[in-house]
Design a protein around this motif. Structure first.
Motif, PDB file in Angstrom:
ATOM      1  N   LEU A  15       0.826  -1.209   0.000  1.00 22.32           N
ATOM      2  CA  LEU A  15       0.000   0.000   0.000  1.00 22.32           C
ATOM      3  C   LEU A  15       0.864   1.265   0.000  1.00 22.32           C
ATOM      4  O   LEU A  15       0.530   2.253  -0.656  1.00 22.32           O
ATOM      5  N   ALA A  18       2.198   1.641  -3.518  1.00 22.72           N
ATOM      6  CA  ALA A  18       1.127   1.821  -4.500  1.00 22.72           C
ATOM      7  C   ALA A  18       0.462   3.184  -4.438  1.00 22.72           C
ATOM      8  O   ALA A  18      -0.167   3.612  -5.407  1.00 22.72           O
ATOM      9  N   TYR A  19       0.615   3.864  -3.328  1.00 27.33           N
ATOM     10  CA  TYR A  19      -0.089   5.140  -3.154  1.00 27.33           C
ATOM     11  C   TYR A  19       0.245   6.125  -4.279  1.00 27.33           C
ATOM     12  O   TYR A  19       1.407   6.359  -4.596  1.00 27.33           O
ATOM     13  N   LYS A  21      -0.329   5.761  -7.472  1.00 32.46           N
ATOM     14  CA  LYS A  21      -0.107   5.130  -8.773  1.00 32.46           C
ATOM     15  C   LYS A  21      -1.460   4.759  -9.399  1.00 32.46           C
ATOM     16  O   LYS A  21      -2.475   4.692  -8.716  1.00 32.46           O
ATOM     17  N   ILE A  23      -4.583   2.581 -10.786  1.00 32.28           N
ATOM     18  CA  ILE A  23      -5.245   1.457 -10.118  1.00 32.28           C
ATOM     19  C   ILE A  23      -4.694   0.097 -10.548  1.00 32.28           C
ATOM     20  O   ILE A  23      -4.517  -0.786  -9.714  1.00 32.28           O
ATOM     21  N   ASP A  25      -1.673  -0.629 -11.549  1.00 34.46           N
ATOM     22  CA  ASP A  25      -0.374  -0.787 -10.897  1.00 34.46           C
ATOM     23  C   ASP A  25      -0.545  -1.034  -9.403  1.00 34.46           C
ATOM     24  O   ASP A  25       0.188  -1.827  -8.808  1.00 34.46           O
ATOM     25  N   GLN A  26      -1.514  -0.368  -8.792  1.00 37.70           N
ATOM     26  CA  GLN A  26      -1.775  -0.570  -7.365  1.00 37.70           C
ATOM     27  C   GLN A  26      -2.106  -2.031  -7.074  1.00 37.70           C
ATOM     28  O   GLN A  26      -1.588  -2.607  -6.114  1.00 37.70           O
ATOM     29  N   ILE A  30       0.277  -4.314  -4.602  1.00 44.41           N
ATOM     30  CA  ILE A  30      -0.232  -4.830  -3.327  1.00 44.41           C
ATOM     31  C   ILE A  30      -0.266  -6.354  -3.329  1.00 44.41           C
ATOM     32  O   ILE A  30       0.163  -6.998  -2.370  1.00 44.41           O
ATOM     33  N   TYR A 128       6.285  -3.156 -11.836  1.00 44.21           N
ATOM     34  CA  TYR A 128       6.353  -3.220 -10.373  1.00 44.21           C
ATOM     35  C   TYR A 128       6.339  -4.639  -9.796  1.00 44.21           C
ATOM     36  O   TYR A 128       6.420  -4.795  -8.586  1.00 44.21           O
ATOM     37  N   SER A 132       8.010  -5.233  -6.095  1.00 41.77           N
ATOM     38  CA  SER A 132       7.030  -5.516  -5.045  1.00 41.77           C
ATOM     39  C   SER A 132       7.246  -6.880  -4.400  1.00 41.77           C
ATOM     40  O   SER A 132       7.225  -7.008  -3.173  1.00 41.77           O
ATOM     41  N   PHE A 192      -6.329   6.427   0.005  1.00 38.26           N
ATOM     42  CA  PHE A 192      -6.578   6.040  -1.373  1.00 38.26           C
ATOM     43  C   PHE A 192      -7.978   6.497  -1.801  1.00 38.26           C
ATOM     44  O   PHE A 192      -8.167   6.963  -2.922  1.00 38.26           O
TER      45      PHE A 192
END
Length: 194
Positions: A15, A18-19, A21, A23, A25-26, A30, A128, A132, A192
């Protein structure tokens, strides 16, 4: 650390990255950081991932399952000559014979696994994924390094390495870390949304 604490740490890390970025990619970040935080415990038959993968939750079945998985990837390598399949075969073979906190909790295991993920990420253009999963994996190693048992950081040497300052998972600190990581994750989720 317990599996739920590793998950909470992986989610919190994902999280955080991802903040801000997009959706898509988020979701990758995560999911990948959470998965990365669970991968090192594939060497334990009752780990969170093995609860989903293994039909029987015992050591013999875990060994048989991962040898069969290694054989499957070896077959794919022989059919395609793709080095990634050869490395996956090798890593699953190591996992099958590794004791808990052995190969998957070592520098060698981390480097081989992240090398494979880096190649998959670039071959299939998954943004990512490498960063990640690597972060989740690394945070798992750090968390277990802080426990009294430590980790076999220099596998194949049979030497457990632990931090000079340890956190006993049975002391309640594990629950505190889980709670703090969860609160932090909820806070980020609200950011978010807003």
């Amino acid at each position: 650390m317990t599996g739920k604490t590793h998950i909470a740490i992986g989610v919190a890390a994902g999280l955080t990255i991802a903040y801000g970025k997009p959706i898509n990619d988020q979701l990758i970040i995560i999911t990948a950081s959470t998965l990365g935080s669970l991968i090192p415990d594939l060497d334990h038959p009752k780990s969170k991932l093995n609860q989903k993968l293994l039909f029987l939750k015992n050591e013999l079945y875990r060994i048989i399952f991962f040898i069969a998985t290694a054989a499957g990837f070896l077959y794919l390598y022989l059919q395609s000559n793709n080095v990634i399949f050869a490395l996956l075969s090798l890593i699953f073979l190591f996992i099958s014979f590794s004791t808990h906190r052995g190969f998957t909790h070592s520098i060698l295991g981390f480097l081989i696994f992240t090398y494979i993920i880096k190649n998959i990420s670039s071959q299939y253009s998954i943004p990512y994924l490498y960063e990640s999963i690597s972060l989740g994996y690394l945070l798992h190693l750090v968390a277990d390094f802080l426990t009294p048992k430590g980790i076999k950081l220099f596998y194949p040497l049979n030497l457990n390495i632990a931090s000079p300052i340890v956190i006993n998972p049975n002391s309640g600190i594990d629950s505190v870390i889980f709670t703090l990581a969860s609160i932090y994750s909820i806070f980020l989720l609200f950011k978010f949304i807003l």
